[in-house]
Enzyme design. Structure first.
Site, short mmCIF file in Angstrom:
data_model
loop_
_atom_site.label_atom_id
_atom_site.label_comp_id
_atom_site.label_asym_id
_atom_site.label_seq_id
_atom_site.Cartn_x
_atom_site.Cartn_y
_atom_site.Cartn_z
N ASN A 102 0.85 -1.32 -0.09
CA ASN A 102 -0.10 -0.09 0.06
C ASN A 102 1.04 1.33 -0.08
OD1 ASN A 102 0.73 0.82 2.70
ND2 ASN A 102 -0.47 -0.87 3.31
N ARG A 103 0.35 2.51 -0.03
CA ARG A 103 1.02 3.62 0.11
C ARG A 103 1.24 4.21 1.46
NH1 ARG A 103 -2.76 6.64 -1.37
NH2 ARG A 103 -4.36 5.18 -1.43
N SER A 104 1.40 3.45 2.21
CA SER A 104 1.86 3.95 3.66
C SER A 104 3.04 4.94 3.51
CB SER A 104 1.88 2.64 4.60
OG SER A 104 2.33 3.21 5.81
N ALA B 116 1.40 -0.79 8.43
CA ALA B 116 0.33 -1.37 7.62
C ALA B 116 1.09 -2.54 7.28
CB ALA B 116 0.08 -0.37 6.49
N PHE C 61 -3.38 6.64 4.57
CA PHE C 61 -2.27 6.34 3.97
C PHE C 61 -1.66 7.64 3.15
CE2 PHE C 61 -4.20 1.78 3.95
CZ PHE C 61 -3.34 1.47 4.92
#
Ligand code: CTP
Length: 198
Positions: A1-3, A67, A149
């Protein structure tokens, strides 16, 4: 993900400012290391699990913001995968749930988790709080504008085991970090661990 890692780094920085001895366990992010914190860098869920288990033992407070990937590839191949088929199915297996493992092996330490949700925020967060044996959960609706995020801001509901709730509204992640720490340190004091240094 774009965390982005911003929430975790903000928490580490804020805890250090309040006088805590901080270990920051971090995946690969492009942020400057917070001053005065011990850094442990990891790349996989398995590495993070191992490091968290080793460091949690001596901690009064564990806050899990990462995450973590829920699945990993079931097997790796040494050779190239040729594109000789129209489609490709990958078999995945679950990674270990780090917080659940920590709560099973828990001493008196206070455990805080996050719940990133896209629907039914409060019910899903309360279910996670109990399933993972946490003292406090930071419920985060990642579909909300400016929240979740890879944003500078975040909006959350802090829910404790006794049903106490605090709705923060949209805040810079640095400010939300202060709120989370204040609530967490109250729980640390209530558990008779270290005294709060505000
Ligand atoms: N977490 C963890 N180990 C994992 C996955 C998540 O310790 N393998 C932690 C996260 O750091 C967070 C909390 O568990 O504090 C909840 O993570 P979240 O991604 O919201 O939920 P999941 O447990 O992964 O459940 P689901 O994806 O089904 O909502």
């Amino acid at each position: 993900n774009r965390s982005s890692g911003r929430m975790g780094y903000a928490l580490a920085r804020a805890a250090h400012r309040r006088g805590a001895d901080v270990t920051l366990v971090t995946g690969p992010v492009s942020l400057a290391p917070p001053r005065g914190c011990r850094m442990v860098r990891v790349e996989t869920a398995a590495e993070m699990n191992e490091v968290m288990r080793a460091h949690a033992v001596a901690s009064d407070l564990v806050i899990m913001v990462a995450a973590v990937a829920d699945y990993r590839a079931y097997e790796a191949v040494d050779s190239k995968i040729k594109k000789d088929k129209a489609g490709l199915e990958l078999r995945l297996e679950r990674t270990e749930d780090i917080l659940t493992g920590l709560s099973r092996a828990r001493g008196k330490r206070v455990l805080v988790g996050f719940a990133a949700e896209t629907n039914d925020l409060i019910n899903n967060a309360i279910a996670k709080l109990h399933a993972k044996g946490l003292d406090l959960i930071v419920a985060n609706d990642v579909t909300e504008e400016g929240s979740g995020f890879d944003t500078e801001t975040n909006s959350a509901v802090l829910i404790d085991r006794d049903g106490g709730r605090e709705t923060t509204g949209l805040l810079p992640k640095t400010e939300l970090a202060e709120r989370i720490l204040t609530r967490s340190l109250e729980l640390v004091s209530a558990a008779g661990l270290v005294a709060e240094r505000a």
